[in-house]
Motif scaffolding. Structure first.
Motif, mmCIF file in Angstrom:
data_model
loop_
_atom_site.group_PDB
_atom_site.id
_atom_site.type_symbol
_atom_site.label_atom_id
_atom_site.label_comp_id
_atom_site.label_asym_id
_atom_site.label_seq_id
_atom_site.Cartn_x
_atom_site.Cartn_y
_atom_site.Cartn_z
ATOM 1 N N LYS A 131 18.452 18.932 -1.172
ATOM 2 C CA LYS A 131 18.254 17.774 -2.052
ATOM 3 C C LYS A 131 16.992 17.004 -1.674
ATOM 4 N N ALA A 132 16.692 16.947 -0.392
ATOM 5 C CA ALA A 132 15.452 16.279 0.030
ATOM 6 C C ALA A 132 14.238 17.028 -0.494
ATOM 7 N N MET A 133 14.288 18.340 -0.499
ATOM 8 C CA MET A 133 13.181 19.134 -1.053
ATOM 9 C C MET A 133 13.015 18.869 -2.548
ATOM 10 N N GLU A 134 14.112 18.731 -3.258
ATOM 11 C CA GLU A 134 14.023 18.449 -4.693
ATOM 12 C C GLU A 134 13.365 17.103 -4.955
ATOM 13 N N ILE A 135 13.690 16.108 -4.147
ATOM 14 C CA ILE A 135 13.073 14.790 -4.335
ATOM 15 C C ILE A 135 11.580 14.847 -4.035
ATOM 16 N N ILE A 136 11.204 15.614 -3.008
ATOM 17 C CA ILE A 136 9.773 15.750 -2.693
ATOM 18 C C ILE A 136 9.039 16.420 -3.853
ATOM 19 N N LEU B 112 0.825 -1.206 0.000
ATOM 20 C CA LEU B 112 0.000 0.000 0.000
ATOM 21 C C LEU B 112 0.865 1.266 0.000
ATOM 22 N N TRP B 113 1.957 1.260 0.750
ATOM 23 C CA TRP B 113 2.805 2.443 0.881
ATOM 24 C C TRP B 113 4.088 2.247 0.069
ATOM 25 N N GLU B 114 4.441 3.260 -0.654
ATOM 26 C CA GLU B 114 5.708 3.302 -1.383
ATOM 27 C C GLU B 114 6.612 4.323 -0.693
ATOM 28 N N ARG B 115 7.838 3.921 -0.398
ATOM 29 C CA ARG B 115 8.729 4.834 0.320
ATOM 30 C C ARG B 115 9.993 5.104 -0.485
ATOM 31 N N VAL B 116 10.486 6.339 -0.317
ATOM 32 C CA VAL B 116 11.695 6.804 -1.005
ATOM 33 C C VAL B 116 12.613 7.392 0.052
ATOM 34 N N LYS B 117 13.864 6.962 0.059
ATOM 35 C CA LYS B 117 14.830 7.460 1.029
ATOM 36 C C LYS B 117 15.250 8.878 0.665
ATOM 37 N N LEU B 118 15.225 9.753 1.657
ATOM 38 C CA LEU B 118 15.602 11.150 1.449
ATOM 39 C C LEU B 118 17.038 11.367 1.902
ATOM 40 N N PRO B 119 17.817 12.170 1.170
ATOM 41 C CA PRO B 119 19.196 12.452 1.587
ATOM 42 C C PRO B 119 19.219 13.348 2.824
ATOM 43 N N ARG B 120 20.386 13.395 3.478
ATOM 44 C CA ARG B 120 20.528 14.214 4.682
ATOM 45 C C ARG B 120 20.582 15.695 4.350
ATOM 46 N N ASN B 121 20.924 16.006 3.128
ATOM 47 C CA ASN B 121 20.931 17.415 2.700
ATOM 48 C C ASN B 121 19.489 17.910 2.551
ATOM 49 N N TYR B 122 19.195 19.044 3.191
ATOM 50 C CA TYR B 122 17.817 19.557 3.209
ATOM 51 C C TYR B 122 17.361 19.976 1.815
ATOM 52 N N VAL C 261 1.325 18.807 -0.301
ATOM 53 C CA VAL C 261 2.769 18.983 -0.521
ATOM 54 C C VAL C 261 3.338 19.998 0.467
ATOM 55 N N HIS C 262 2.567 21.053 0.730
ATOM 56 C CA HIS C 262 3.022 22.056 1.690
ATOM 57 C C HIS C 262 3.142 21.465 3.103
ATOM 58 N N LYS C 263 2.204 20.613 3.487
ATOM 59 C CA LYS C 263 2.280 19.957 4.798
ATOM 60 C C LYS C 263 3.500 19.043 4.891
ATOM 61 N N ILE C 264 3.798 18.334 3.780
ATOM 62 C CA ILE C 264 4.947 17.435 3.774
ATOM 63 C C ILE C 264 6.236 18.237 3.942
ATOM 64 N N LYS C 265 6.349 19.369 3.263
ATOM 65 C CA LYS C 265 7.552 20.192 3.386
ATOM 66 C C LYS C 265 7.684 20.779 4.797
ATOM 67 N N GLN C 266 6.567 21.162 5.374
ATOM 68 C CA GLN C 266 6.608 21.660 6.749
ATOM 69 C C GLN C 266 7.083 20.562 7.711
ATOM 70 N N ARG C 267 6.615 19.345 7.485
ATOM 71 C CA ARG C 267 7.026 18.229 8.341
ATOM 72 C C ARG C 267 8.526 17.944 8.188
ATOM 73 N N LEU C 268 9.028 17.981 6.961
ATOM 74 C CA LEU C 268 10.455 17.768 6.732
ATOM 75 C C LEU C 268 11.281 18.852 7.430
ATOM 76 N N THR C 269 10.834 20.100 7.370
ATOM 77 C CA THR C 269 11.568 21.192 8.018
ATOM 78 C C THR C 269 11.615 20.990 9.521
ATOM 79 N N LYS C 270 10.483 20.636 10.101
ATOM 80 C CA LYS C 270 10.430 20.438 11.548
ATOM 81 C C LYS C 270 11.291 19.245 11.980
ATOM 82 N N MET C 271 11.234 18.160 11.245
ATOM 83 C CA MET C 271 12.015 16.976 11.600
ATOM 84 C C MET C 271 13.517 17.232 11.441
ATOM 85 N N THR C 272 13.898 18.031 10.451
ATOM 86 C CA THR C 272 15.312 18.390 10.292
ATOM 87 C C THR C 272 15.787 19.231 11.454
#
Length: 254
Positions: free
Chosen positions: A100-105, A88-98, A117-128
């Motif tokens: 480059k991770a945004m580009e993949i998203i 059901l879920w497909e996952r993609v590994k994100l690089p440690r560089n913020y 998409v905006h919520k996902i980027k906000q979550r990535l920023t907070k987790m970083t």
């Protein structure tokens, strides 16, 4: 006969509405109601809030970011894999560089709803941010707080109290015995000289023991053997008369 088939997107929206209606009004094991609001404990929830747009169960197309031992993964769910719970879920590994991770998203969520998409980027920023903060805290030298069981603490205090009482009792008995010895209460048998008695007490108090002189290793000396007197020889001759029952003499080893 030609029948009418609903649009796939419209059918997914209808099933999502039914699921959300059942979750919201009946029961959801992930729902957590507190005074400040209603939250969601589902690990795939992108915001942690229980609402229609953030619910991972009531949206056939959904995406989020999860952390696995310091590594971030982008999880995506589509309606085409709804009949395969294992995939059901497909996952993609994100690089440690913020950046480059945004580009993949942006690459994988190019045609997805802008709000999601905006919520996902906000979550990535907070987790970083909290990953950077965790690194800084690990590098700092901090005091480690150790918890001590309450029963063990009370037991140690009781033992300490008993030891203090026993020490006080021993000291009082010792002082009383010394005073009686000085007064001569026990008679002449226990009437030790006071000077020697005090000296021994001081030695025991200071943990001093009388030094034992070590004997030096003697030098090797060679001496002449002692002369055997004639009287001794006579005694040895007396043994020659002894023999066995047949009258035979024992052999001499001389």
């Amino acid at each position: 006969v030609l029948g009418w088939f609903p649009h796939p997107a419209r059918g997914d929206e209808m099933s999502d509405d039914v699921i959300w209606h059942c979750i919201r009004h009946n029961h959801c094991s992930f729902m957590a109601k507190i005074e400040t609001g209603i939250f969601c404990r589902n690990p795939y929830n992108a915001t942690g809030i229980c609402n229609r747009s953030s619910c991972p169960l009531a949206n056939s197309r959904y995406a989020t970011i999860r952390d696995h031992d310091g590594v971030f993964y982008l999880y995506m769910k589509t309606a085409e894999r709804a009949h395969l719970p294992k995939k059901l879920w497909e996952r993609v590994k994100l690089p440690r560089n913020y950046e480059k991770a945004m580009e993949i998203i942006n690459k994988h969520l190019e045609f997805w709803p802008k709000l999601l998409v905006h919520k996902i980027k906000q979550r990535l920023t907070k987790m970083t941010q909290y990953r950077i903060r965790m690194r800084r805290l690990q590098l700092k030298v901090r005091e480690k707080i150790m918890t001590v069981p309450r029963k063990k603490t009370q037991r140690d205090l009781r033992r300490l109290d008993k030891a203090e009482k026993a020490a006080q009792l021993d000291k009082s008995i010792e002082s009383e015995l010394k005073e009686r010895l000085r007064k001569g209460v026990y008679g002449e048998i226990y009437n030790f000289p006071f000077k020697q008695f005090d000296t021994i007490l001081d030695m025991e108090k200071d943990d001093l023991a009388p030094e034992i002189e070590e004997e030096e290793e003697g030098e090797i000396e060679y001496v002449e053997g002692d002369d055997i007197e004639m009287g001794d020889m006579d005694d040895m001759e007396d043994f020659e008369g002894f023999g066995d029952e047949d009258g035979k003499h024992f052999p001499c080893s001389c």
